[in-house]
Scaffold this active site. Structure first.
Site, PDB file in Angstrom:
ATOM      1  N   HIS A 130      24.672  25.844   4.776  1.00 59.26           N
ATOM      2  CA  HIS A 130      23.782  24.663   4.193  1.00 59.26           C
ATOM      3  C   HIS A 130      22.579  24.551   5.278  1.00 59.26           C
ATOM      4  O   HIS A 130      23.120  24.410   5.679  1.00 59.26           O
ATOM      5  CB  HIS A 130      25.078  23.063   4.126  1.00 59.26           C
ATOM      6  CG  HIS A 130      26.719  23.671   2.672  1.00 59.26           C
ATOM      7  ND1 HIS A 130      28.028  22.999   3.367  1.00 59.26           N
ATOM      8  CD2 HIS A 130      26.349  24.778   1.829  1.00 59.26           C
ATOM      9  CE1 HIS A 130      28.733  23.160   2.482  1.00 59.26           C
ATOM     10  NE2 HIS A 130      28.249  24.386   1.591  1.00 59.26           N
ATOM     11  N   TYR A 169      29.884  17.924  15.371  1.00 56.65           N
ATOM     12  CA  TYR A 169      28.211  17.932  15.177  1.00 56.65           C
ATOM     13  C   TYR A 169      28.156  16.398  15.541  1.00 56.65           C
ATOM     14  O   TYR A 169      28.247  15.287  15.112  1.00 56.65           O
ATOM     15  CB  TYR A 169      28.273  18.598  14.156  1.00 56.65           C
ATOM     16  CG  TYR A 169      29.042  18.588  12.900  1.00 56.65           C
ATOM     17  CD1 TYR A 169      28.267  17.366  11.769  1.00 56.65           C
ATOM     18  CD2 TYR A 169      30.079  19.184  12.380  1.00 56.65           C
ATOM     19  CE1 TYR A 169      28.293  17.229  10.695  1.00 56.65           C
ATOM     20  CE2 TYR A 169      29.984  18.765  10.986  1.00 56.65           C
ATOM     21  CZ  TYR A 169      29.767  18.066  10.442  1.00 56.65           C
ATOM     22  OH  TYR A 169      30.418  17.625   9.360  1.00 56.65           O
TER      23      TYR A 169
END
Length: 472
Positions: free
Chosen positions: A71, A134
């Protein structure tokens, strides 16, 4: 792969431009380990872009072989492992020459990687009970525009440690397109405000054909309407060029003019500065020689503000506001000439009618053609010049308005001697006029040091008149 303790914080470039993998110091003993997963000051000093994260996410996978991706997201990410190990694969899906470039690496708690917007990422867990963290610099949204690539794409040929036939993979990820069918993700956009003014029109020409630059006139972005500032998703932009300003110097001394000058040159600028700071955008703002009183023979970028009138005061306020934005360029100009009505066109018209004008001869400076300002702005942004304030006028010997008028007459085929000089005090006697700096000469050393060379003002004037006459 055993985790190495107490490595020095360091970054290493990868084959994908902008993707940097970092060694993280991890401190461990018999009790376990500790690390600074994100330490802004140290990491920026080590070369990590100060990308302004706004959200911290955790992904947990209970089985080795779990595979996610590929992605490409519309934001920047900084990814590190909390527990376990992962195999990471990154593919550049941005427009440009590096489209399709691939990088793979194993990550544990001692490694982290910075991934710019548009670079696709995929992760395969190598141990049970693996989690990774993240940081992103835009808020997650289910409506965000992603770009996807098939995990099994033959072109990029990712060497998955656990074959996809044996991995835990979603049907959705297996259904994404091959590289040949992927639509590349375009760059973040640049928004030009005041796009219908003199500088705005020059910027349209400078960026002609660049689909990443968006132009907004007053009907598209009303600087006085608070709703304009909330109507856009600023995560899609990298830069704002503010080419809009209130420039009616004399009208600014009136009640309505004073209000308008401050509303556009200061209040609106403060709103733009806030957006730029909150979204880590670069803000380009155009300043004026009127922020000085004109008592120095040459003005440097660090000269203290000494504005004489309301226009100069409102511009100085805007400059002070923009200077607080981490990523900013203040481009200070003088005596701007572009498309539309201006001093040069007026003098050329008078020359054609045989008028013998009296022109101010005690104000000294250089013309600044809008095309040179646009080229200078494009240069600063394109060359990643250090942020800050830059003087930008045309080059050459300083002149008075009367000398410039005489040049226009001569270039228009009239006698230069018919232009006479008059002092500022005489010219504006018994007129409602704002005070003006008598010396507007800008020191150009700083912008020249970046590699930009403004045209000589006499050369630029001749080219401007030649082009104007060709279109008549």
């Amino acid at each position: 792969m055993s985790m190495e303790f107490q490595k020095k914080l360091a970054g290493a470039q990868t084959p994908i431009p902008g993707v940097v993998i970092y060694d993280l110091p991890v401190y461990g003993d018999n009790r376990g380990w500790f690390k600074e997963n994100w330490q802004r000051e140290k990491m920026v000093a080590a070369g990590l872009p100060d990308f302004g994260p706004v959200q911290n996410n955790i992904s947990f996978n209970d089985k080795a072989g779990t595979t996610r991706g590929i992605h490409a997201e519309p934001w920047d990410k900084f990814v590190s492992v909390a527990t376990g190990r992962i195999f990471g694969a990154w593919v550049d899906l941005r427009e440009g020459p590096s489209f399709g470039a691939v990088f793979t690496a194993e990550l544990d708690a001692s490694k982290a990687i910075f991934i710019p917007r548009g670079v696709a990422n995929s992760y395969q867990t190598l141990e049970d009970n693996t989690s990774y963290v993240y940081l992103v610099n835009d808020h997650w949204s289910p409506d965000a525009e992603y770009t996807f690539l098939n995990l099994a794409d033959e072109t990029v040929d990712i060497p998955w440690p656990v074959p996809l036939s044996e991995a835990e993979v979603s049907d959705k990820d297996l259904g994404h397109p091959r590289l040949a069918d992927v639509k590349p993700m375009g760059p973040r956009k640049t928004l030009v405000l005041g796009a219908d003014g003199q500088l705005g029109r020059a910027l349209r020409k400078a960026y002609d054909g660049d689909a990443s630059v968006e132009f907004a006139g007053r009907q598209d972005f009303d600087l006085l309407d608070p709703a304009s500032y909330t109507a856009r998703h600023w995560g899609n932009y990298s830069t704002i060029i503010n080419a809009a300003a209130y420039t009616a110097v004399d009208a600014a001394e009136t009640g309505p003019g004073r209000e308008a000058a401050w509303a556009i040159n200061a209040t609106a600028v403060s709103r733009l500065a806030r957006i730029a700071a909150e979204h880590s955008l670069t803000l380009v703002h155009v300043s004026s020689d009127y922020v000085f009183d004109g008592t120095r023979t040459e003005h440097t970028e660090d000269e203290p503000f000494t504005p004489l009138g309301v226009y100069g005061q409102s511009k100085a306020a805007g400059d002070a506001i923009v200077s607080t934005v981490p990523r900013h360029y203040i481009v200070r100009t003088s005596w701007v000439i572009g498309e539309g009505n201006n001093f040069v066109r007026t003098m050329a018209g008078l020359a054609g009618r045989g008028v013998q004008p009296a022109v101010v001869d005690d104000q000294i400076g250089r013309l600044t053609f809008a095309t040179d300002i646009a080229d200078g702005i494009k240069h600063l942004l394109g060359s990643n010049a250090p942020f800050g304030t830059y003087n930008l006028s045309n080059d050459g010997s300083p002149q008075s308005w009367a000398e410039i008028a005489a040049d226009v007459y001569e270039l228009s085929g009239a006698e230069r001697s018919v232009v006479s000089g008059v002092s500022t005090a005489e010219y504006f006697k018994d007129k409602a006029a704002a005070p003006r700096p008598l010396n507007s000469v800008l020191d150009l050393g700083k912008i020249k040091a970046t590699g930009f060379r403004p045209r000589n003002s006499k050369t630029a004037l001749a080219q401007y008149l030649s082009a104007s006459q060709a279109t008549v």
